[in-house]
Design an enzyme around this catalytic site. Structure first.
Site, short mmCIF file in Angstrom:
data_model
loop_
_atom_site.label_atom_id
_atom_site.label_comp_id
_atom_site.label_asym_id
_atom_site.label_seq_id
_atom_site.Cartn_x
_atom_site.Cartn_y
_atom_site.Cartn_z
N GLY A 156 -40.66 91.02 -86.00
CA GLY A 156 -39.84 92.36 -85.83
C GLY A 156 -40.24 93.39 -84.61
O GLY A 156 -41.15 92.87 -83.88
N ARG A 157 -39.70 94.43 -84.72
CA ARG A 157 -40.03 95.52 -83.50
C ARG A 157 -41.44 95.65 -83.64
O ARG A 157 -42.33 95.89 -82.53
CB ARG A 157 -39.50 96.70 -83.92
CG ARG A 157 -38.02 96.70 -83.42
CD ARG A 157 -37.49 98.10 -83.56
NE ARG A 157 -37.03 98.57 -84.97
CZ ARG A 157 -35.82 98.79 -85.10
NH1 ARG A 157 -34.78 99.05 -84.22
NH2 ARG A 157 -35.41 99.28 -86.52
N ILE A 158 -42.16 95.91 -84.72
CA ILE A 158 -43.79 96.40 -84.80
C ILE A 158 -44.54 95.20 -84.24
O ILE A 158 -45.49 95.33 -83.51
CB ILE A 158 -44.17 96.74 -85.81
CG1 ILE A 158 -43.12 98.24 -86.32
CG2 ILE A 158 -45.67 97.10 -85.98
CD1 ILE A 158 -43.74 98.57 -87.70
N THR A 235 -50.72 96.33 -91.65
CA THR A 235 -50.09 97.69 -91.43
C THR A 235 -48.58 97.72 -91.91
O THR A 235 -47.97 98.65 -91.77
CB THR A 235 -50.16 98.07 -89.96
OG1 THR A 235 -49.45 96.81 -89.22
CG2 THR A 235 -51.37 98.30 -89.37
N ARG A 237 -46.88 96.51 -95.80
CA ARG A 237 -46.82 96.98 -97.11
C ARG A 237 -48.11 96.20 -97.64
O ARG A 237 -48.09 95.20 -97.73
CB ARG A 237 -45.60 96.77 -97.85
CG ARG A 237 -44.48 97.61 -97.39
CD ARG A 237 -44.74 99.06 -97.76
NE ARG A 237 -43.66 99.89 -97.45
CZ ARG A 237 -43.64 101.08 -96.52
NH1 ARG A 237 -44.68 100.90 -95.61
NH2 ARG A 237 -42.50 101.78 -96.15
N GLU A 266 -51.00 101.86 -104.07
CA GLU A 266 -51.60 103.06 -103.37
C GLU A 266 -51.18 104.17 -104.35
O GLU A 266 -50.34 104.13 -105.06
CB GLU A 266 -50.73 103.19 -102.18
CG GLU A 266 -51.12 102.28 -101.00
CD GLU A 266 -50.24 102.52 -99.66
OE1 GLU A 266 -49.76 103.56 -99.62
OE2 GLU A 266 -50.18 101.55 -98.85
N HIS A 284 -53.15 104.63 -95.26
CA HIS A 284 -51.70 104.74 -94.89
C HIS A 284 -51.43 105.58 -93.57
O HIS A 284 -50.66 106.56 -94.13
CB HIS A 284 -50.84 104.69 -96.04
CG HIS A 284 -49.54 104.02 -95.84
ND1 HIS A 284 -48.74 103.63 -96.90
CD2 HIS A 284 -48.72 104.08 -94.84
CE1 HIS A 284 -47.64 103.08 -96.39
NE2 HIS A 284 -47.54 103.44 -95.09
C1 DGY Z 1 -42.90 103.56 -93.49
O1 DGY Z 1 -42.06 104.63 -92.86
O2 DGY Z 1 -42.32 102.64 -93.90
C2 DGY Z 1 -44.33 103.96 -93.03
O3 DGY Z 1 -44.94 102.97 -93.85
C3 DGY Z 1 -44.72 105.09 -92.99
O4 DGY Z 1 -45.85 105.42 -92.50
#
Ligand code: DGY
Length: 328
Positions: A156-158, A235, A237, A266, A284
């Site tokens: 994806g984008r990230i 980064t 979930r 969390e 987070h």
């Molecule tokens: C999200 O918006 O899904 C991120 O985890 C927030 O930091």
């Protein structure tokens, strides 16, 4: 058609001001903590819109308690905290804030890549504890970054933004996912099966949404495929990784280290994770910049306001609910 809006936690501007300019009434929780499911159930009744956070457990009972509510606008990209199927069944719209935290989260993934491999947090602890003995040829060695292979789980984008940064580090790129990514392909990345990615990467960075299919995607078996010199970065979930299995692998030296921003339960961490010196642990922070949080606030407000004004919200995640939710 204006209406009443609940905001479940104090949030940055501009959402409170933007919504107040349109709504008849805004109730913003003044408690800076996540509300429990019982508290949410007690509070959501009588509102037309709820602006909620990624930690709010919006399950079926909360949606039912929300009665005539038209929209739950999550101030997050992920929406795994909301029972979207149930919301759709009840005709409640669900929105998110897509795209807004891509660069901030990619920056943080890179902070973790560098921190864990070059022992940045470890070194900081050494200095603060007064343990620095002076430069030594074998002192605090870490792993190279430049030229090492980066494996991106999820196209994806990230993942693409992380890959763009990796180009500067001359890293060969591989990715896994159900679909080809022209953006990653354009950066020279090669699409491979997940197992091959795990076995061949020096850094494995996770970028999948949390679904039934991705829960514990990285389990003991998957971790066992990684090189003992490799690092895991998460980064995305927390529940994508079996955290107890990760602790065992970190302790046994099965992998070199992990950089984590998210956790299975969390704000808790798995037993033993805090003792793993080869893990860099962040609370987070992926989207935690002033600019990004303000943009998330604005986008969540735009979704709420659209619904209050009888318009389709720009970031609807359950289009099937749109048909039944509003007149016109
Ligand atoms: C999200 O918006 O899904 C991120 O985890 C927030 O930091």
């Amino acid at each position: 058609m204006a209406g009443r809006v609940l905001i479940t936690r104090p949030i940055p501007e501009p959402a409170p001001t933007l919504i107040a300019g349109v709504a008849d009434r805004v109730v913003a929780s003044s408690e800076d903590r996540p509300l429990s499911v019982e508290e949410l159930r007690d509070r959501v009744g009588g509102f037309d819109a709820v602006l909620c956070m990624l930690h709010d457990p919006v399950d079926a009972s909360v949606l039912v308690a929300a009665g005539g509510c038209k929209v739950f606008a999550n101030m997050a990209v992920g929406f795994n905290n909301i029972d979207v199927a149930e919301a759709t069944r009840l005709g409640i719209l669900v929105t998110n804030t897509p795209g807004v935290l891509t660069e901030a989260t990619a920056d943080l993934a890179w902070a973790l890549i560098l921190a864990v491999s070059r022992r940045v947090a470890d070194g900081d602890r050494e200095m603060r504890a007064g343990r620095f003995p002076g430069w030594g040829p074998n002192y605090m060695l870490g792993g190279d970054v430049t030229g090492r292979t980066l494996g991106l789980v999820g196209p994806g984008r990230i993942a693409t933004a992380v890959a763009e940064r990796a180009v500067g580090f001359k890293m060969p790129l591989v990715y896994s996912g159900r679909r080809e990514s022209p953006a990653l392909d354009a950066l020279g990345a090669r699409r491979v099966e997940l197992d091959a990615l795990l076995a061949g990467s020096d850094f494995v960075s996770l970028h999948v949404p949390l679904t039934a299919e991705t829960t514990h995607l990285i389990d003991a078996r998957a971790l066992g495929l990684m090189k003992p010199t490799a690092y895991l970065i998460n980064t995305a979930r927390g529940p994508v990784v079996d955290e107890a299995a990760l602790v065992r692998v970190l302790k046994s030296g099965g992998i070199a280290g992990a950089g984590l921003d998210v956790y299975e339960r969390e704000p808790a961490m798995a037993d033993g994770l805090a003792d793993c010196e080869n893990a860099v642990l962040l609370p987070h922070l992926g989207s935690a910049t002033f600019q990004t949080r303000s943009n998330m606030s604005r986008i969540a407000a735009e979704n709420v306001i659209a619904v209050l004004e009888g318009r389709r919200p720009p970031n609807l995640v359950n289009p099937d609910a749109w048909r039944g939710a509003l007149p016109g």
